[in-house]
Design a protein around this motif. Sequence first.
Motif, short mmCIF file in Angstrom:
data_model
loop_
_atom_site.label_atom_id
_atom_site.label_comp_id
_atom_site.label_asym_id
_atom_site.label_seq_id
_atom_site.Cartn_x
_atom_site.Cartn_y
_atom_site.Cartn_z
N ASP A 86 0.85 -1.20 0.00
CA ASP A 86 0.00 0.00 0.00
C ASP A 86 0.88 1.25 0.00
O ASP A 86 1.74 1.40 0.86
N GLY A 87 0.67 2.11 -0.99
CA GLY A 87 1.45 3.33 -1.04
C GLY A 87 0.87 4.35 -1.99
O GLY A 87 -0.16 4.12 -2.64
N ASP A 88 1.53 5.47 -2.08
CA ASP A 88 1.06 6.60 -2.87
C ASP A 88 1.14 6.29 -4.37
O ASP A 88 2.18 5.86 -4.88
N ALA A 89 0.03 6.52 -5.08
CA ALA A 89 -0.03 6.21 -6.51
C ALA A 89 1.02 6.98 -7.30
O ALA A 89 1.66 6.44 -8.21
N LEU A 148 -1.27 -8.22 -3.94
CA LEU A 148 -2.26 -7.14 -4.04
C LEU A 148 -1.55 -5.80 -3.79
O LEU A 148 -0.77 -5.66 -2.85
N LEU A 149 -1.85 -4.83 -4.64
CA LEU A 149 -1.19 -3.52 -4.58
C LEU A 149 -2.25 -2.42 -4.54
O LEU A 149 -3.00 -2.23 -5.50
N VAL A 150 -2.30 -1.71 -3.43
CA VAL A 150 -3.23 -0.58 -3.25
C VAL A 150 -2.47 0.71 -3.53
O VAL A 150 -1.48 1.01 -2.87
N MET A 151 -2.95 1.46 -4.52
CA MET A 151 -2.37 2.76 -4.84
C MET A 151 -3.31 3.85 -4.33
O MET A 151 -4.46 3.93 -4.75
N THR A 152 -2.81 4.68 -3.42
CA THR A 152 -3.65 5.69 -2.79
C THR A 152 -3.51 7.05 -3.48
O THR A 152 -2.56 7.29 -4.22
N ASP A 153 -4.48 7.93 -3.20
CA ASP A 153 -4.51 9.27 -3.80
C ASP A 153 -4.37 9.21 -5.31
O ASP A 153 -3.59 9.95 -5.93
N ALA A 154 -5.15 8.32 -5.90
CA ALA A 154 -5.08 8.12 -7.36
C ALA A 154 -5.39 9.40 -8.11
O ALA A 154 -4.87 9.64 -9.21
N GLN A 155 -6.22 10.25 -7.53
CA GLN A 155 -6.62 11.48 -8.21
C GLN A 155 -5.48 12.47 -8.35
O GLN A 155 -5.53 13.39 -9.16
N ASN A 156 -4.41 12.29 -7.57
CA ASN A 156 -3.32 13.27 -7.56
C ASN A 156 -2.18 12.95 -8.52
O ASN A 156 -1.25 13.75 -8.66
N VAL A 157 -2.21 11.79 -9.17
CA VAL A 157 -1.17 11.50 -10.15
C VAL A 157 -1.25 12.54 -11.26
O VAL A 157 -2.32 12.78 -11.82
N ALA A 191 -10.26 7.17 -17.04
CA ALA A 191 -8.96 7.07 -17.69
C ALA A 191 -7.85 6.86 -16.65
O ALA A 191 -6.90 6.11 -16.89
N ARG A 192 -7.98 7.52 -15.49
CA ARG A 192 -7.00 7.32 -14.42
C ARG A 192 -7.06 5.89 -13.90
O ARG A 192 -6.02 5.26 -13.63
N LEU A 193 -8.25 5.35 -13.73
CA LEU A 193 -8.39 3.96 -13.31
C LEU A 193 -7.71 3.03 -14.31
O LEU A 193 -6.98 2.11 -13.93
N THR A 194 -7.94 3.28 -15.59
CA THR A 194 -7.32 2.47 -16.64
C THR A 194 -5.79 2.59 -16.57
O THR A 194 -5.06 1.60 -16.71
N GLN A 195 -5.31 3.80 -16.36
CA GLN A 195 -3.87 4.04 -16.27
C GLN A 195 -3.25 3.25 -15.11
O GLN A 195 -2.20 2.61 -15.26
N LEU A 196 -3.88 3.29 -13.93
CA LEU A 196 -3.32 2.61 -12.78
C LEU A 196 -3.49 1.10 -12.87
O LEU A 196 -2.66 0.35 -12.33
N ALA A 197 -4.53 0.65 -13.55
CA ALA A 197 -4.65 -0.79 -13.80
C ALA A 197 -3.50 -1.26 -14.68
O ALA A 197 -2.90 -2.32 -14.45
N ALA A 198 -3.15 -0.46 -15.70
CA ALA A 198 -2.01 -0.78 -16.55
C ALA A 198 -0.71 -0.75 -15.75
O ALA A 198 0.25 -1.46 -16.08
N ALA A 199 -0.69 0.04 -14.68
CA ALA A 199 0.48 0.10 -13.80
C ALA A 199 0.42 -0.94 -12.69
O ALA A 199 1.17 -0.87 -11.73
N ALA A 215 -7.24 1.30 -7.02
CA ALA A 215 -6.94 2.71 -7.18
C ALA A 215 -7.82 3.46 -6.20
O ALA A 215 -9.03 3.60 -6.41
N SER A 216 -7.26 3.88 -5.08
CA SER A 216 -8.03 4.54 -4.04
C SER A 216 -7.99 6.05 -4.25
O SER A 216 -6.92 6.61 -4.51
N ALA A 217 -9.16 6.69 -4.16
CA ALA A 217 -9.23 8.11 -4.51
C ALA A 217 -10.38 8.79 -3.79
O ALA A 217 -11.26 8.14 -3.21
N ASP A 218 -10.39 10.11 -3.87
CA ASP A 218 -11.48 10.91 -3.33
C ASP A 218 -12.53 11.12 -4.42
O ASP A 218 -12.72 12.24 -4.91
N TRP A 219 -13.21 10.06 -4.81
CA TRP A 219 -14.16 10.11 -5.91
C TRP A 219 -15.59 9.81 -5.45
O TRP A 219 -16.38 9.22 -6.18
#
Length: 340
Positions: free
Chosen positions: A265-268, A287-296, A309-317, A322-326
Motif C-alpha cells: 500500500d502506497g502513494d499512486a 495485491l497492490l493498493v495505490m492511494t490518492d489516485a486522483q493526484n497522479v 482514464a486514471r483507473l485504466t492508467q493505474l490498472a495498466a500500472a 486505485a483509491s481516490a477521493d471520488w
Amino acid sequence: MRRLPALLALATLAGSQLVPGTAAATVPTDTRVSAATAVGTHNTYERGTYTYLAQALDARPGLIELDVWPDVLTRQWRVSHSNPLGNDNNCVAATSAAQLYTGTRNKNLEHCLDDLRLWLGAHPDAGPVILKLELKTGFSSRTGQGPAQLDALLAARLGDRVFRPADLLGGHPDLDAAARADAWPTRAQLAGRVIVELIPGTVEEGNPTDTLWTDVEYARHLAGLAAAGTLSRAQAFPAVHRAQAGDPRTRYADPALRPWFVLFDGDATAYVTGGIDTSWYDIHHYLLVMTDAQNVPPAVGTDADAARARLTQLAAAHASVASADWAALPAVVGEVVPRG
C-alpha cells in the motif's frame, strides 16, 4: 505476465494524457482477485463525504477505509480522523439492513463492522471489499488492544464473511508461496466477503518512541499463529506501507517475517512516477493498493471520463486498487477493470 488489453493501452504511465470518453472494461466474475483492479474510497467513514457508511457501500467500492484508534482510557476501538478518545464517523448501531440509513452516528469500530456485515447480507453479489484499517497509533497491547483482540472483534462482528490469511494459505508454507501460486479466489467466490488490510497509522509512524509498528507486530502475530497451527484465528493481512523500489519487504530486519506480507500500500504518484517496476507485484500476484489516485499528474477532479482514464492508467500500472477521493463519482467507484 498478462498482455496489456487494447483498452488499457489507451493510457500510458507517468505523465500520460488522460483519454476523455474512454469506457471502462469489465472483468468476468471468474477473474481472480489478483487479476482485477477496483476503486477504493478514501476515509469512507467521514460524515462530510457520506452521511451513512451504507451509502458509501451502495457505490460498490472495492475498498473502504476506516481510521481506528485504541482508546487507552475506555479500551474501546474508536473510529475518527483525529480524535483518539471519541468517535467521529458515519457508522450507526444498526441491527438490520433497514436501519443502515438512519439513527445516531459516531459509533465504535464494532458498529462499523456490523454495518458492513448487514449491508453485505443485503447485497450478496457485492464485493469483495477490502476493509482498510489504519491503526492511527498502532496497537495497545498494554490495554488489551493487540492483534489477538482485534482478531476476536473482527471474527465476532464479521464472522465467515472475512477471507482470512489461512484461507489463502491452503497447503502452502507461507502467504508468499500462496500468492506466487496465485491461490487467490475468484471475484465470484469472494462475493459478499471482506479482505481486511492493516496499515501503520500516521501518528504511529511519526512517533519516534514507537519502535513496533502495526505491520511488524501483526506479521509476528501471523508467524506465531502459523507456528502454533492456529493461523485460522488471524483475520487480517498486514500491508507493507509506502512505495519503494524493488522488494520493499527487505526493510524488515527479520527475514522470517517477509513471507507473511502479500499486500502492499502506497502513494499512486510514487509508484507511477518514481521509477518503480510495479509489474513485480502483478507477476507474483501480490495485491497492490495505490492511494490518492486522483493526484497522479495531471490531477483528476470530478470529471467521470478523466477518472475512468486514471483507473485504466493505474490498472495498466498493476494496481489492485486505485483509491481516490471520488465520492462524487459513484458510477466510477463501482467499476472493476482488468489488471496489468
